[in-house]
Design an enzyme around this catalytic site. Sequence first.
Site, short mmCIF file in Angstrom:
data_model
loop_
_atom_site.label_atom_id
_atom_site.label_comp_id
_atom_site.label_asym_id
_atom_site.label_seq_id
_atom_site.Cartn_x
_atom_site.Cartn_y
_atom_site.Cartn_z
CB THR A 75 -0.94 -0.02 1.23
OG1 THR A 75 -1.79 -1.16 1.12
CG2 THR A 75 -1.77 1.25 1.32
CD1 TRP A 77 6.14 -0.30 -1.00
CD2 TRP A 77 7.42 1.35 -1.82
NE1 TRP A 77 7.31 -0.27 -0.28
CE2 TRP A 77 8.11 0.72 -0.76
CE3 TRP A 77 8.01 2.42 -2.48
CZ2 TRP A 77 9.38 1.13 -0.36
CZ3 TRP A 77 9.28 2.82 -2.09
CH2 TRP A 77 9.95 2.18 -1.04
CD GLN A 79 5.11 5.37 -8.37
OE1 GLN A 79 4.82 5.61 -9.53
NE2 GLN A 79 6.35 5.16 -7.98
CD GLU A 147 -3.49 5.27 -12.64
OE1 GLU A 147 -2.36 4.79 -12.60
OE2 GLU A 147 -4.30 5.17 -11.72
CG ASP A 242 4.12 -14.77 4.02
OD1 ASP A 242 4.73 -14.90 2.95
OD2 ASP A 242 4.61 -14.23 5.02
CG HIS A 263 3.26 -1.22 -13.67
ND1 HIS A 263 3.80 -0.31 -14.54
CD2 HIS A 263 2.26 -0.57 -13.03
CE1 HIS A 263 3.17 0.84 -14.42
NE2 HIS A 263 2.22 0.71 -13.51
NE ARG A 311 -1.33 -0.83 -14.48
CZ ARG A 311 -1.45 -0.58 -13.21
NH1 ARG A 311 -1.53 -1.57 -12.34
NH2 ARG A 311 -1.47 0.66 -12.78
CG HIS A 370 2.26 -3.81 -10.56
ND1 HIS A 370 2.96 -3.00 -9.70
CD2 HIS A 370 1.04 -3.21 -10.74
CE1 HIS A 370 2.21 -1.95 -9.37
NE2 HIS A 370 1.05 -2.06 -9.97
CD GLU A 394 -1.42 -7.38 -4.82
OE1 GLU A 394 -1.20 -6.25 -4.32
OE2 GLU A 394 -0.63 -7.94 -5.60
NE ARG A 405 -4.12 -3.78 -10.15
CZ ARG A 405 -3.47 -2.71 -9.67
NH1 ARG A 405 -4.05 -1.92 -8.80
NH2 ARG A 405 -2.23 -2.46 -10.04
C1 LIG Z 1 4.75 0.22 -6.60
C2 LIG Z 1 3.28 -0.04 -6.53
C3 LIG Z 1 2.39 0.90 -6.99
C4 LIG Z 1 1.01 0.66 -6.92
N1 LIG Z 1 0.14 1.64 -7.32
C5 LIG Z 1 -1.18 1.44 -7.13
C6 LIG Z 1 -2.11 2.49 -7.39
O1 LIG Z 1 -1.74 3.59 -7.77
N2 LIG Z 1 -3.43 2.24 -7.20
C7 LIG Z 1 -3.89 1.02 -6.77
O2 LIG Z 1 -5.10 0.85 -6.62
N3 LIG Z 1 -3.02 0.02 -6.50
C8 LIG Z 1 -1.69 0.21 -6.65
N4 LIG Z 1 -0.83 -0.80 -6.36
C9 LIG Z 1 -1.36 -2.05 -5.82
C10 LIG Z 1 -1.77 -1.81 -4.38
O3 LIG Z 1 -0.83 -0.97 -3.76
C11 LIG Z 1 -1.86 -3.11 -3.61
O4 LIG Z 1 -2.57 -4.07 -4.33
C12 LIG Z 1 -2.58 -2.87 -2.30
O5 LIG Z 1 -1.97 -1.82 -1.60
C13 LIG Z 1 -2.58 -4.13 -1.47
O6 LIG Z 1 -3.08 -3.80 -0.21
P1 LIG Z 1 -3.32 -4.94 0.84
O7 LIG Z 1 -3.87 -4.28 2.05
O8 LIG Z 1 -4.07 -6.04 0.24
O9 LIG Z 1 -1.85 -5.53 1.15
P2 LIG Z 1 -0.47 -4.81 1.45
O10 LIG Z 1 -0.57 -3.35 1.41
O11 LIG Z 1 0.55 -5.45 0.61
O12 LIG Z 1 -0.19 -5.24 2.97
C14 LIG Z 1 0.13 -6.58 3.28
C15 LIG Z 1 0.40 -6.66 4.76
O13 LIG Z 1 0.44 -8.02 5.17
C16 LIG Z 1 1.56 -8.23 6.00
N5 LIG Z 1 1.90 -9.65 5.92
C17 LIG Z 1 2.13 -10.38 4.81
N6 LIG Z 1 2.35 -11.67 5.15
C18 LIG Z 1 2.26 -11.74 6.49
C19 LIG Z 1 2.40 -12.78 7.43
N7 LIG Z 1 2.68 -14.05 7.07
N8 LIG Z 1 2.25 -12.50 8.75
C20 LIG Z 1 1.99 -11.24 9.16
N9 LIG Z 1 1.86 -10.21 8.30
C21 LIG Z 1 1.98 -10.46 6.99
C22 LIG Z 1 2.59 -7.28 5.45
O14 LIG Z 1 3.62 -7.06 6.37
C23 LIG Z 1 1.71 -6.06 5.20
O15 LIG Z 1 1.50 -5.37 6.41
C24 LIG Z 1 0.54 -0.57 -6.42
C25 LIG Z 1 1.44 -1.53 -5.96
C26 LIG Z 1 2.80 -1.27 -6.00
C27 LIG Z 1 3.74 -2.31 -5.48
#
Ligand SMILES: Cc1cc2nc3c(=O)[nH]c(=O)nc-3n(C[C@H](O)[C@H](O)[C@H](O)COP(=O)(O)OP(=O)(O)OC[C@H]3O[C@@H](n4cnc5c(N)ncnc54)[C@H](O)[C@@H]3O)c2cc1C
Length: 559
Positions: A75, A77, A79, A147, A242, A263, A311, A370, A394, A405
Amino acid sequence: MTTLGDGVGDLEAKTGFASRTAVPRPGGSAGGWEATADLVVVGTGVAGLTAALRARELGLSVLVVTKADVTDSNTRWAQGGVAVVDVATGDSIADHVADTVAAGGGLCEEDVVRAIVAGGPAAVARLRARGTTFDRDADGGLARTREGGHSAFRVIHAGGDATGAEVERALAADVNRQRVPVLERHIALDTLRTPSGGVSGLVLLDPDGARCVVRARAVLLATGGFGQLYQATSNPEIATGDGLALALRAGAVVADLEFVQFHPTVLYTPGARGRCPLVTEAVRGEGAVLVDAAGQRVMAGVHPLADLAPRDVVSAAITRRMAAASCDHVYLDATGIDGFARRFPTVHAACARVDVDPTREPIPVTPAAHFACGGVATSPEGRTGVPGLYAAGEVARTGLHGANRLASNSLLEGLVVGERAAEAVAMDLAAGELAPLTCATPGDAAVAPVADRSLVQRLMSRHAAIGRDASGLAAAVSRIAAARRERALDSHRVVEDAALTLLADALLVAAAERTESRGCHVRTDFAERDDVRWQRSVRVRLDATGAPAVLAPALTGAA
Ligand SMILES: Cc1cc2nc3c(=O)[nH]c(=O)nc-3n(C[C@H](O)[C@H](O)[C@H](O)COP(=O)(O)OP(=O)(O)OC[C@H]3O[C@@H](n4cnc5c(N)ncnc54)[C@H](O)[C@@H]3O)c2cc1C
């Protein structure tokens, strides 16, 4: 921040939340602790923190765990921004749904898309109420960019191109304000199972490798994606899949795993490995174009939306152009964008670090792993097929993304489904559908097969990236099988390696099964899309031997 660097002792002291008792460690030595909660949320990205805050509002006792620091996530990261409709701009939910479905290559579940997209405006309003500040336009309204794949200017952003950092900051601050306990640097290793096959808690490893137990009526996986399965990725180190491994071991079904979105534009540096800086699609949204070394447009004549095509289309076109020219990157010409450094400070800084000035010269770019379009099969409320186990963000496969996506739909999904998953837990608790705390025992993940991480990454990058075929996929399967060794899950690194190994197996099985090309899944030996046989998800579950196996097609076509 109610963080718990020293373990649950801090948790008790700061919040009075958890009970702590000594629990035996494997091998008979004392250590670890045991705690209880209504809900344990794994992950502190947008989905996990949103869910935790909503659960707290609903009166649940909630514990959040993360294997890293609270703000370490995909999250932070992000942009480009959050795709969300404002009807006052002439946009509509129907158009956002249509764009999502068009990008998804025929595999989106349209009712799910509508449910999530329609939930966007209210979810973003609540995110703003929690303290997130988005960029404004000259008239004081929210600034909106466009986008790839979007037919309207609907993507809101923060700090120019630092949207995720602002979302993560605001949610983490609110979690702190609401005194939601967050246990950092504890990795979720396995679930506690009930005799009837449900989930009722978690086994964690503390930073020293001691096993700890959280008994909880419900477990919500919000563990993000798995870009680290590949050698080059936009994802940070935490993205090792994980949660998917945990869910598979708990008996859950995963679906659409073969659809890994590459990406089109990470910053190219020779031989780059691990996390590569992203060059957000919004740069193309504001006029930049892809060119090859000879200055020829890459996207001309490829798709009606040219550089703003979805994409999968852009990444595949770049890959073809690189193959034709025997090179490993192309260029993004952003020299025509006024005020580049102000609008895209993150990209500008990343370029400066490798001596590229985007205002004067094209940026060298290449595709990289990505986003995981697939994941744990869930309802749009985050329910998996395993009682007590929920997933959001995700890690989950709701049916929103299909085979590819749409840009900026991921933060949206985390916000909307994160909240709804917390509400689903509260509802299921009230309905008496979740097992009592006492009856669960740990699964049997004391040891697991592990292959060397760099070997797995190399094989996946070579055989399961953009452009796959049967023989390459089979070669990857057999080389990973030959490299696997049973290892004790006694450190964070081994837990991640075991997850990557299992995930590689599951993804390879799914990719081999789908004998067509669709969305992010490009088969060189089956180049055409085949709607007759394949307009459905490939679903995978562990068989009796613990190996990933493809399930028979669902009658409805849904995962
Ligand atoms: C560079 C980049 C740019 C992006 N830009 C965009 C954008 O502009 N717009 C958009 O919609 N999406 C974007 N995305 C995608 C989006 O950021 C992610 O899909 C989204 O933030 C995922 O959120 P999440 O809460 O599912 O997981 P994450 O934000 O990945 O959080 C995962 C969490 O789980 C924890 N975790 C993982 N495994 C374990 C475990 N075994 N035990 C305990 N904790 C664990 C991690 O430490 C972390 O805290 C981008 C992604 C990247 C990498």
